[in-house]
Design an enzyme around this catalytic site. Structure first.
Site, PDB file in Angstrom:
ATOM      1  N   THR A 274       0.836  -1.197   0.000  1.00 63.05           N
ATOM      2  CA  THR A 274       0.000   0.000   0.000  1.00 63.05           C
ATOM      3  C   THR A 274       0.871   1.248   0.000  1.00 63.05           C
ATOM      4  O   THR A 274       1.976   1.250   0.533  1.00 63.05           O
ATOM      5  CB  THR A 274      -0.922   0.043   1.226  1.00 63.05           C
ATOM      6  OG1 THR A 274      -0.129   0.245   2.410  1.00 63.05           O
ATOM      7  CG2 THR A 274      -1.718  -1.242   1.374  1.00 63.05           C
ATOM      8  N   GLU A 275       0.350   2.297  -0.591  1.00 59.38           N
ATOM      9  CA  GLU A 275       1.015   3.605  -0.582  1.00 59.38           C
ATOM     10  C   GLU A 275      -0.045   4.678  -0.381  1.00 59.38           C
ATOM     11  O   GLU A 275      -0.923   4.859  -1.227  1.00 59.38           O
ATOM     12  CB  GLU A 275       1.768   3.862  -1.889  1.00 59.38           C
ATOM     13  CG  GLU A 275       2.914   2.898  -2.177  1.00 59.38           C
ATOM     14  CD  GLU A 275       4.164   3.172  -1.351  1.00 59.38           C
ATOM     15  OE1 GLU A 275       4.184   4.185  -0.609  1.00 59.38           O
ATOM     16  OE2 GLU A 275       5.121   2.383  -1.462  1.00 59.38           O
ATOM     17  N   VAL A 276       0.012   5.367   0.744  1.00 57.31           N
ATOM     18  CA  VAL A 276      -0.872   6.510   0.969  1.00 57.31           C
ATOM     19  C   VAL A 276      -0.025   7.790   0.926  1.00 57.31           C
ATOM     20  O   VAL A 276       1.198   7.738   1.067  1.00 57.31           O
ATOM     21  CB  VAL A 276      -1.630   6.407   2.309  1.00 57.31           C
ATOM     22  CG1 VAL A 276      -2.451   5.128   2.381  1.00 57.31           C
ATOM     23  CG2 VAL A 276      -0.690   6.483   3.483  1.00 57.31           C
TER      24      VAL A 276
END
Length: 308
Positions: A274-276
């Site tokens: 994931t990448e926020v």
């Protein structure tokens, strides 16, 4: 903006760092928050159907960092394992706190259905100093391979070696921040004696899949869950995210094992990173944490549907 025009303050441009340069970099780092307070204490007081285990310890100078994982207390040898990792890059805050939030609030929802192995903060020194590297200027998320030079990576690899049951899913929680361009990429270029150009930081949530097992439906299920919480990043004018070609909305793929990424540390069928974007004007720190939790739930929900 090319790094040649704004050289990093340590080292000689075009020349890889020597030990003296690395020590100069290390001397500039300082503790800004507490691993003991933010991570260890919540783990020790957590009320859930998870067992706390210490899987290693790191010693950096006078500081000792015990490494902790959570696993299903009622571990079942006939059930597959879902691995959830956070804090490989210690500065990526929502990865750590999203993992803790999921463990506390939602892990019990999956009791009896699968085995959970949760590692909330792989790089505690990086968490305290808000850093991508460890004190030896090594990136743990490029070091998941045999005889790893990063103690953080080696400790996780050793832990996984004790798991007999098949690991079917691995979700690794990360962030992409403005400091990737302002600090960490320039430092990387200086350390390696190369040059860098800033890349476009995607505004929103996106995923990094494994190029050898893309599993588009799985990635979509994760994004569908996250989209209820926060926005998904759009590709740039070149149809790329973070410099990589878009393979589906909100997804790019890397060769995770070749790059030594945490996402490639197992042979799990379903893998995603994931990448926020915590620096977005359209997201709050709380939204970033909730988005990480939603991603985990979306991944586990997909896994359970495929097992049914």
């Amino acid at each position: 903006m090319n790094a040649a025009a704004h050289p990093y303050p340590i080292g000689t441009p075009g020349t890889p760092w020597n030990n003296s340069d690395k020590q100069q970099w290390l001397a500039l780092q300082s503790v800004k928050r507490s691993y003991q307070t933010d991570v260890v204490q919540p783990l020790e007081t957590m009320q859930s159907g998870l067992a706390l285990l210490q899987y290693g310890q790191l010693q950096y100078g006078a500081a000792t960092y015990p490494l902790f994982a959570l696993k299903s207390a009622q571990w079942q040898s006939n059930k597959p394992v879902a691995l959830i990792t956070g804090g490989v890059h210690g500065y990526e805050t929502s990865g750590v706190h999203g993992t803790l939030r999921f463990a506390q609030a939602h892990a019990d929802d999956y009791a009896g259905q699968l085995n959970l192995l949760i590692v909330p903060c792989i790089s505690p020194w990086g968490y305290e100093t808000i850093n991508r590297w460890n004190p030896s200027a090594i990136d743990p998320n490029r070091s998941f391979y045999a005889e790893s030079p990063a103690g953080e990576s080696a400790a996780l690899i050793k832990l996984l070696g004790t798991i007999a049951e098949p690991i079917l899913l691995h979700i690794d929680l990360h962030e992409t921040t403005d400091t990737d361009n302002s600090e960490f990429r320039p430092a990387l270029a200086a350390r390696d004696g190369t040059y860098h150009d800033n890349w476009n930081i995607p505004d929103g949530f996106y995923l990094v899949g494994d190029s050898h097992k893309a599993e588009a439906d799985f990635q979509r299920a994760v994004l569908d869950a996250v989209e209820k919480v926060t926005h998904i990043a759009d590709a740039d004018e070149n149809n790329r995210l973070i410099g990589s070609p878009l393979v589906q909305h909100g997804v790019v793929n890397y060769d995770t094992k070749k790059l030594g990424l945490c996402a490639g540390v197992t042979d799990a069928r379903w893998v995603t990173t994931t990448e926020v974007y915590p620096d977005s004007d359209n997201a709050t720190p709380e939204q970033c944490i909730v988005a990480q939790v939603a991603a985990i739930q979306g991944a586990l929900g997909y896994m359970l549907r495929q097992m049914a």
